[in-house]
Write a protein that holds these residues in place. Structure first.
Motif, PDB file in Angstrom:
ATOM      1  N   GLY A 126     -27.437 -40.785  14.337  1.00 43.16           N
ATOM      2  CA  GLY A 126     -28.337 -39.734  13.854  1.00 43.16           C
ATOM      3  C   GLY A 126     -28.656 -39.809  12.375  1.00 43.16           C
ATOM      4  O   GLY A 126     -29.454 -39.017  11.876  1.00 43.16           O
ATOM      5  N   ASN A 127     -28.051 -40.774  11.671  1.00 41.22           N
ATOM      6  CA  ASN A 127     -28.241 -40.764  10.216  1.00 41.22           C
ATOM      7  C   ASN A 127     -29.581 -41.335   9.758  1.00 41.22           C
ATOM      8  O   ASN A 127     -29.947 -41.189   8.591  1.00 41.22           O
ATOM      9  CB  ASN A 127     -27.077 -41.453   9.496  1.00 41.22           C
ATOM     10  CG  ASN A 127     -26.880 -42.897   9.919  1.00 41.22           C
ATOM     11  OD1 ASN A 127     -27.557 -43.403  10.803  1.00 41.22           O
ATOM     12  ND2 ASN A 127     -25.929 -43.558   9.281  1.00 41.22           N
ATOM     13  N   THR A 128     -30.342 -41.953  10.650  1.00 42.86           N
ATOM     14  CA  THR A 128     -31.684 -42.372  10.230  1.00 42.86           C
ATOM     15  C   THR A 128     -32.625 -41.174  10.122  1.00 42.86           C
ATOM     16  O   THR A 128     -33.646 -41.247   9.440  1.00 42.86           O
ATOM     17  CB  THR A 128     -32.284 -43.409  11.204  1.00 42.86           C
ATOM     18  OG1 THR A 128     -32.270 -42.881  12.533  1.00 42.86           O
ATOM     19  CG2 THR A 128     -31.512 -44.713  11.160  1.00 42.86           C
ATOM     20  N   THR A 129     -32.273 -40.075  10.764  1.00 39.67           N
ATOM     21  CA  THR A 129     -33.104 -38.870  10.656  1.00 39.67           C
ATOM     22  C   THR A 129     -32.999 -38.282   9.253  1.00 39.67           C
ATOM     23  O   THR A 129     -34.013 -37.955   8.627  1.00 39.67           O
ATOM     24  CB  THR A 129     -32.679 -37.816  11.700  1.00 39.67           C
ATOM     25  OG1 THR A 129     -32.831 -38.369  13.010  1.00 39.67           O
ATOM     26  CG2 THR A 129     -33.538 -36.563  11.586  1.00 39.67           C
ATOM     27  N   THR A 130     -31.786 -38.159   8.747  1.00 38.51           N
ATOM     28  CA  THR A 130     -31.616 -37.603   7.404  1.00 38.51           C
ATOM     29  C   THR A 130     -32.227 -38.522   6.347  1.00 38.51           C
ATOM     30  O   THR A 130     -32.902 -38.057   5.427  1.00 38.51           O
ATOM     31  CB  THR A 130     -30.127 -37.374   7.087  1.00 38.51           C
ATOM     32  OG1 THR A 130     -29.384 -38.562   7.388  1.00 38.51           O
ATOM     33  CG2 THR A 130     -29.572 -36.229   7.900  1.00 38.51           C
ATOM     34  N   SER A 131     -32.003 -39.818   6.476  1.00 40.06           N
ATOM     35  CA  SER A 131     -32.541 -40.744   5.474  1.00 40.06           C
ATOM     36  C   SER A 131     -34.065 -40.777   5.513  1.00 40.06           C
ATOM     37  O   SER A 131     -34.719 -40.858   4.464  1.00 40.06           O
ATOM     38  CB  SER A 131     -31.968 -42.152   5.680  1.00 40.06           C
ATOM     39  OG  SER A 131     -32.263 -42.637   6.968  1.00 40.06           O
ATOM     40  N   ALA A 132     -34.644 -40.691   6.705  1.00 41.28           N
ATOM     41  CA  ALA A 132     -36.103 -40.668   6.816  1.00 41.28           C
ATOM     42  C   ALA A 132     -36.672 -39.397   6.197  1.00 41.28           C
ATOM     43  O   ALA A 132     -37.713 -39.427   5.525  1.00 41.28           O
ATOM     44  CB  ALA A 132     -36.518 -40.776   8.280  1.00 41.28           C
ATOM     45  N   ALA A 133     -35.984 -38.281   6.407  1.00 44.67           N
ATOM     46  CA  ALA A 133     -36.438 -37.015   5.825  1.00 44.67           C
ATOM     47  C   ALA A 133     -36.377 -37.070   4.298  1.00 44.67           C
ATOM     48  O   ALA A 133     -37.296 -36.612   3.606  1.00 44.67           O
ATOM     49  CB  ALA A 133     -35.583 -35.863   6.349  1.00 44.67           C
ATOM     50  N   LEU A 134     -35.311 -37.642   3.776  1.00 47.06           N
ATOM     51  CA  LEU A 134     -35.179 -37.782   2.321  1.00 47.06           C
ATOM     52  C   LEU A 134     -36.280 -38.680   1.757  1.00 47.06           C
ATOM     53  O   LEU A 134     -36.917 -38.347   0.752  1.00 47.06           O
ATOM     54  CB  LEU A 134     -33.803 -38.355   1.975  1.00 47.06           C
ATOM     55  CG  LEU A 134     -32.602 -37.438   2.203  1.00 47.06           C
ATOM     56  CD1 LEU A 134     -31.297 -38.224   2.126  1.00 47.06           C
ATOM     57  CD2 LEU A 134     -32.590 -36.298   1.192  1.00 47.06           C
ATOM     58  N   ALA A 135     -36.495 -39.817   2.410  1.00 49.41           N
ATOM     59  CA  ALA A 135     -37.529 -40.748   1.947  1.00 49.41           C
ATOM     60  C   ALA A 135     -38.911 -40.111   2.028  1.00 49.41           C
ATOM     61  O   ALA A 135     -39.746 -40.282   1.131  1.00 49.41           O
ATOM     62  CB  ALA A 135     -37.488 -42.029   2.781  1.00 49.41           C
ATOM     63  N   CYS A 136     -39.143 -39.377   3.096  1.00 47.38           N
ATOM     64  CA  CYS A 136     -40.430 -38.716   3.297  1.00 47.38           C
ATOM     65  C   CYS A 136     -40.762 -37.796   2.126  1.00 47.38           C
ATOM     66  O   CYS A 136     -41.892 -37.780   1.629  1.00 47.38           O
ATOM     67  CB  CYS A 136     -40.387 -37.923   4.605  1.00 47.38           C
ATOM     68  SG  CYS A 136     -41.923 -37.082   5.026  1.00 47.38           S
ATOM     69  N   ILE A 137     -39.762 -37.056   1.664  1.00 46.36           N
ATOM     70  CA  ILE A 137     -39.975 -36.107   0.570  1.00 46.36           C
ATOM     71  C   ILE A 137     -39.998 -36.810  -0.784  1.00 46.36           C
ATOM     72  O   ILE A 137     -40.900 -36.592  -1.598  1.00 46.36           O
ATOM     73  CB  ILE A 137     -38.888 -35.015   0.602  1.00 46.36           C
ATOM     74  CG1 ILE A 137     -39.034 -34.175   1.875  1.00 46.36           C
ATOM     75  CG2 ILE A 137     -38.971 -34.127  -0.646  1.00 46.36           C
ATOM     76  CD1 ILE A 137     -37.886 -33.225   2.132  1.00 46.36           C
ATOM     77  N   LEU A 138     -39.026 -37.670  -1.027  1.00 44.44           N
ATOM     78  CA  LEU A 138     -38.930 -38.329  -2.333  1.00 44.44           C
ATOM     79  C   LEU A 138     -40.118 -39.244  -2.615  1.00 44.44           C
ATOM     80  O   LEU A 138     -40.552 -39.383  -3.761  1.00 44.44           O
ATOM     81  CB  LEU A 138     -37.632 -39.135  -2.412  1.00 44.44           C
ATOM     82  CG  LEU A 138     -36.342 -38.317  -2.492  1.00 44.44           C
ATOM     83  CD1 LEU A 138     -35.130 -39.223  -2.301  1.00 44.44           C
ATOM     84  CD2 LEU A 138     -36.246 -37.575  -3.820  1.00 44.44           C
ATOM     85  N   LEU A 139     -40.648 -39.866  -1.568  1.00 45.45           N
ATOM     86  CA  LEU A 139     -41.766 -40.799  -1.735  1.00 45.45           C
ATOM     87  C   LEU A 139     -43.103 -40.181  -1.349  1.00 45.45           C
ATOM     88  O   LEU A 139     -44.129 -40.857  -1.392  1.00 45.45           O
ATOM     89  CB  LEU A 139     -41.515 -42.058  -0.900  1.00 45.45           C
ATOM     90  CG  LEU A 139     -40.234 -42.831  -1.248  1.00 45.45           C
ATOM     91  CD1 LEU A 139     -40.021 -43.976  -0.264  1.00 45.45           C
ATOM     92  CD2 LEU A 139     -40.299 -43.361  -2.676  1.00 45.45           C
TER      93      LEU A 139
END
Length: 211
Positions: free
Chosen positions: A110-123
Motif C-alpha cells: 500500500g505504500n505506493t499510494t502514499t508516495s503517489a499522493a505526496l508526489a502529486c502534491i509536491l510536483l
C-alpha cells in the motif's frame, strides 16, 4: 495481487533471514541488506515472534502502521519526528560500522499510494499521472487508488510548501524514515543512492526541507 498487510511482515522477515530476492542480488555484488522495522502493522502469520523482536530485523518501530489519511492525519508530529530521526540514526550506525555508501529501498503493501499522493502534491501533477498499479491492481482497483490520491490532493494540497506537515498528514513511516536517511547522509557525509519511486519521493522531501 499482494494486498494484505501480513505480506509486509513476511517479506521483511525473509529479508532478515537473507532469503529474499533483493538479498540474493545483494550477495552477487557483496552488498549487505539491512532491513529496518519502522512500523510494520502486523506480525508474522503463524509465528510467536513479534516483528520487533525478529532476529536480523532492526527495530526502529514508531507505531503499528499509519492512520487512514482520508479520515485523519497519518501520524502525529512526535511520531513523524521519531520516524525521521530513525533514518538519521540508522545512517550513523552504518557510518560507525564502516559503510562508505548506502542505497535506499522499502517494502510495504500500500505504500505506493502514499508516495503517489505526496508526489502529486509536491510536483503539482494530475493524480492519473502519478498513479500506478502497485503490486498488481485491477482496472477497478486502479481507479479507486487514483480517486484516493485525488482526494488527498484536495485535502492536503494546502501543505504543498510545507513538506514536513504534508508528510505528517499523508505518511507513510517508510517515506519519513527514508527522508531521515537522506538527511543523515548529508550530516554524516555518506553518499546515498536513490532507487525507486518511493525512495525518490523521500529524497524530494529531503531536498525541499533544505531549500
Amino acid at each position: 495481487t499482494q494486498t494484505g498487510q501480513e505480506v509486509t511482515a513476511v517479506v521483511s522477515c525473509n529479508m532478515a533471514d537473507g532469503i529474499s530476492s533483493v538479498c540474493r542480488m545483494a550477495d552477487c555484488v557483496n552488498a549487505k541488506v539491512i532491513p529496518v522495522n519502522i512500523g510494520i502493522a502486523q506480525d508474522l502469520p503463524g509465528s510467536l515472534i513479534k516483528t520487533e523482536d525478529y532476529k536480523g530485523l532492526v527495530n526502529r518501530r514508531v507505531m503499528s502502521g499509519t492512520k487512514n489519511f482520508l479520515k485523519e492525519p497519518a501520524m502525529t508530529k512526535q511520531q513523524l519526528i521519531k520516524a525521521v530521526k530513525a533514518g538519521i540514526e540508522q545512517v550513523k550506525c552504518c557510518k560507525d560500522d564502516g559503510y562508505n555508501i548506502l542505497a535506499t529501498g522499502e517494502m510495504g503493501i500500500g505504500n505506493t499510494t502514499t508516495s503517489a499522493a505526496l508526489a502529486c502534491i509536491l510536483l503539482d501533477m494530475n493524480p492519473r499521472e502519478v498513479t500506478g498499479r502497485g503490486a498488481g491492481l485491477s482496472d477497478e482497483g486502479l481507479l479507486k487508488k487514483t480517486e484516493v490520491i485525488r482526494k488527498a490532493k484536495e485535502m492536503y494540497g494546502i501543505y504543498k510548501n510545507d513538506p514536513l506537515e504534508l508528510l505528517r498528514c499523508i505518511g507513510g513511516l517508510d517515506v519519513a524514515g527514508l527522508t531521515g536517511v537522506y538527511i543523515g547522509g548529508a550530516v554524516y557525509r555518506l553518499p546515498v543512492v536513490v532507487d525507486g519511486v518511493i525512495s525518490a519521493v523521500a529524497a524530494l522531501i529531503a531536498v525541499r526541507l533544505c531549500h
